[in-house]
Design a protein around this motif. Sequence first.
Motif, mmCIF file in Angstrom:
data_model
loop_
_atom_site.group_PDB
_atom_site.id
_atom_site.type_symbol
_atom_site.label_atom_id
_atom_site.label_comp_id
_atom_site.label_asym_id
_atom_site.label_seq_id
_atom_site.Cartn_x
_atom_site.Cartn_y
_atom_site.Cartn_z
ATOM 1 N N PRO A 79 -109.028 -34.569 3.153
ATOM 2 C CA PRO A 79 -109.908 -34.755 4.308
ATOM 3 C C PRO A 79 -109.192 -35.341 5.526
ATOM 4 O O PRO A 79 -109.601 -35.132 6.653
ATOM 5 C CB PRO A 79 -110.996 -35.699 3.803
ATOM 6 C CG PRO A 79 -110.454 -36.308 2.572
ATOM 7 C CD PRO A 79 -109.426 -35.377 2.018
ATOM 8 N N VAL A 80 -108.126 -36.077 5.292
ATOM 9 C CA VAL A 80 -107.299 -36.563 6.394
ATOM 10 C C VAL A 80 -105.960 -35.858 6.227
ATOM 11 O O VAL A 80 -105.155 -36.229 5.385
ATOM 12 C CB VAL A 80 -107.117 -38.097 6.341
ATOM 13 C CG1 VAL A 80 -106.228 -38.562 7.476
ATOM 14 C CG2 VAL A 80 -108.461 -38.791 6.383
ATOM 15 N N GLN A 81 -105.785 -34.794 7.004
ATOM 16 C CA GLN A 81 -104.566 -34.012 6.837
ATOM 17 C C GLN A 81 -103.862 -33.809 8.158
ATOM 18 O O GLN A 81 -104.474 -33.688 9.210
ATOM 19 C CB GLN A 81 -104.845 -32.672 6.165
ATOM 20 C CG GLN A 81 -105.851 -31.786 6.841
ATOM 21 C CD GLN A 81 -106.062 -30.498 6.072
ATOM 22 O OE1 GLN A 81 -105.522 -29.467 6.443
ATOM 23 N NE2 GLN A 81 -106.860 -30.549 5.018
ATOM 24 N N PHE A 82 -102.561 -33.806 8.064
ATOM 25 C CA PHE A 82 -101.682 -33.581 9.203
ATOM 26 C C PHE A 82 -100.680 -32.543 8.736
ATOM 27 O O PHE A 82 -99.671 -32.860 8.132
ATOM 28 C CB PHE A 82 -101.014 -34.901 9.585
ATOM 29 C CG PHE A 82 -99.926 -34.750 10.614
ATOM 30 C CD1 PHE A 82 -100.218 -34.267 11.871
ATOM 31 C CD2 PHE A 82 -98.624 -35.089 10.314
ATOM 32 C CE1 PHE A 82 -99.225 -34.121 12.818
ATOM 33 C CE2 PHE A 82 -97.623 -34.946 11.247
ATOM 34 C CZ PHE A 82 -97.922 -34.462 12.504
ATOM 35 N N LEU A 121 -117.753 -36.115 9.247
ATOM 36 C CA LEU A 121 -116.580 -37.000 9.261
ATOM 37 C C LEU A 121 -115.306 -36.222 8.945
ATOM 38 O O LEU A 121 -114.250 -36.472 9.537
ATOM 39 C CB LEU A 121 -116.744 -38.153 8.267
ATOM 40 C CG LEU A 121 -117.695 -39.271 8.668
ATOM 41 C CD1 LEU A 121 -117.767 -40.336 7.581
ATOM 42 C CD2 LEU A 121 -117.260 -39.889 9.987
ATOM 43 N N MET A 122 -115.404 -35.279 8.013
ATOM 44 C CA MET A 122 -114.233 -34.461 7.704
ATOM 45 C C MET A 122 -113.890 -33.551 8.880
ATOM 46 O O MET A 122 -112.711 -33.281 9.133
ATOM 47 C CB MET A 122 -114.458 -33.652 6.422
ATOM 48 C CG MET A 122 -114.451 -34.524 5.172
ATOM 49 S SD MET A 122 -114.447 -33.564 3.644
ATOM 50 C CE MET A 122 -116.135 -32.959 3.593
ATOM 51 N N MET A 123 -114.893 -33.084 9.614
ATOM 52 C CA MET A 123 -114.621 -32.285 10.815
ATOM 53 C C MET A 123 -113.824 -33.121 11.816
ATOM 54 O O MET A 123 -112.877 -32.618 12.437
ATOM 55 C CB MET A 123 -115.919 -31.779 11.445
ATOM 56 C CG MET A 123 -116.564 -30.655 10.708
ATOM 57 S SD MET A 123 -118.087 -30.139 11.539
ATOM 58 C CE MET A 123 -118.433 -28.631 10.672
ATOM 59 N N LEU A 124 -114.210 -34.381 11.948
ATOM 60 C CA LEU A 124 -113.475 -35.263 12.866
ATOM 61 C C LEU A 124 -112.059 -35.533 12.384
ATOM 62 O O LEU A 124 -111.103 -35.479 13.170
ATOM 63 C CB LEU A 124 -114.233 -36.586 13.041
ATOM 64 C CG LEU A 124 -115.546 -36.522 13.808
ATOM 65 C CD1 LEU A 124 -116.264 -37.869 13.760
ATOM 66 C CD2 LEU A 124 -115.313 -36.090 15.243
ATOM 67 N N GLY A 141 -110.056 -32.256 12.408
ATOM 68 C CA GLY A 141 -109.858 -31.927 13.824
ATOM 69 C C GLY A 141 -108.802 -32.816 14.475
ATOM 70 O O GLY A 141 -107.970 -32.333 15.245
ATOM 71 N N ALA A 142 -108.807 -34.101 14.134
ATOM 72 C CA ALA A 142 -107.806 -35.018 14.688
ATOM 73 C C ALA A 142 -106.404 -34.623 14.227
ATOM 74 O O ALA A 142 -105.461 -34.608 15.032
ATOM 75 C CB ALA A 142 -108.118 -36.452 14.276
ATOM 76 N N GLY A 143 -106.270 -34.293 12.956
ATOM 77 C CA GLY A 143 -104.972 -33.838 12.445
ATOM 78 C C GLY A 143 -104.523 -32.554 13.125
ATOM 79 O O GLY A 143 -103.340 -32.385 13.445
ATOM 80 N N GLN A 144 -105.462 -31.662 13.392
ATOM 81 C CA GLN A 144 -105.150 -30.408 14.080
ATOM 82 C C GLN A 144 -104.756 -30.655 15.540
ATOM 83 O O GLN A 144 -103.887 -29.960 16.071
ATOM 84 C CB GLN A 144 -106.348 -29.461 14.021
ATOM 85 C CG GLN A 144 -106.521 -28.769 12.701
ATOM 86 C CD GLN A 144 -105.394 -27.817 12.401
ATOM 87 O OE1 GLN A 144 -104.710 -27.962 11.401
ATOM 88 N NE2 GLN A 144 -105.165 -26.839 13.237
ATOM 89 N N ILE A 145 -105.402 -31.619 16.163
ATOM 90 C CA ILE A 145 -105.035 -31.937 17.552
ATOM 91 C C ILE A 145 -103.580 -32.383 17.614
ATOM 92 O O ILE A 145 -102.827 -31.984 18.501
ATOM 93 C CB ILE A 145 -105.984 -32.997 18.146
ATOM 94 C CG1 ILE A 145 -107.344 -32.364 18.414
ATOM 95 C CG2 ILE A 145 -105.400 -33.610 19.422
ATOM 96 C CD1 ILE A 145 -108.443 -33.346 18.783
ATOM 97 N N VAL A 146 -103.172 -33.198 16.638
ATOM 98 C CA VAL A 146 -101.783 -33.660 16.618
ATOM 99 C C VAL A 146 -100.835 -32.519 16.256
ATOM 100 O O VAL A 146 -99.854 -32.273 16.956
ATOM 101 C CB VAL A 146 -101.599 -34.849 15.645
ATOM 102 C CG1 VAL A 146 -100.144 -35.236 15.541
ATOM 103 C CG2 VAL A 146 -102.433 -36.041 16.102
#
Length: 164
Positions: free
Chosen positions: A33-36, A126-129, A132-137
């Motif tokens: 869920p928190v992926q980069f 929350l997983m979308m956020l 999405g944050a990992g994708q932004i980076v």
Amino acid sequence: MNNKKTLFITQAAIIAALYTVLVLIFSFSSFGPVQFRIAEALTILPYFTPAAIPGVTIGCFLSAVITGADALDMIFGSLATLIAAVLSYQLRNKKYMVPIPPIIANAIVVPFVLRYAYGEAQPIYLMMLSVGAGQIVSAGILGTLLLMALDKVKHIVFKNDDYK
């Protein structure tokens, strides 16, 4: 096989291999869920060549297969990548918008894959956020840096005129 087809297949294969290797090398941050996913920086490549569309899609699929991902992940993760790559290619005349489709497609699709393929309990929004944050980076920042770097040498590396 003519030179255009050979170039297309070669570029697609190299991109697929690079994507797969980057996912495997950085597997510790490529899933969950928190992926980069550093490999997502390659999603800007449709700006340079249509061969990147099958390249990143196959790379995403191969990564899922090699890491033993759930079938839903293989299908829908790869489909999200395909849709994002096609949309990025369509935005190639708007250079700095090219990273947007992978950010949006993955932020929408991946949380549902995490829920239904892996039983992730976090709320979808929350997983979308977090995805999405990992994708932004990865796609947004790293992808844009890659786009700017490759744009300086595109006449050497990519020969888009060969496809016209």
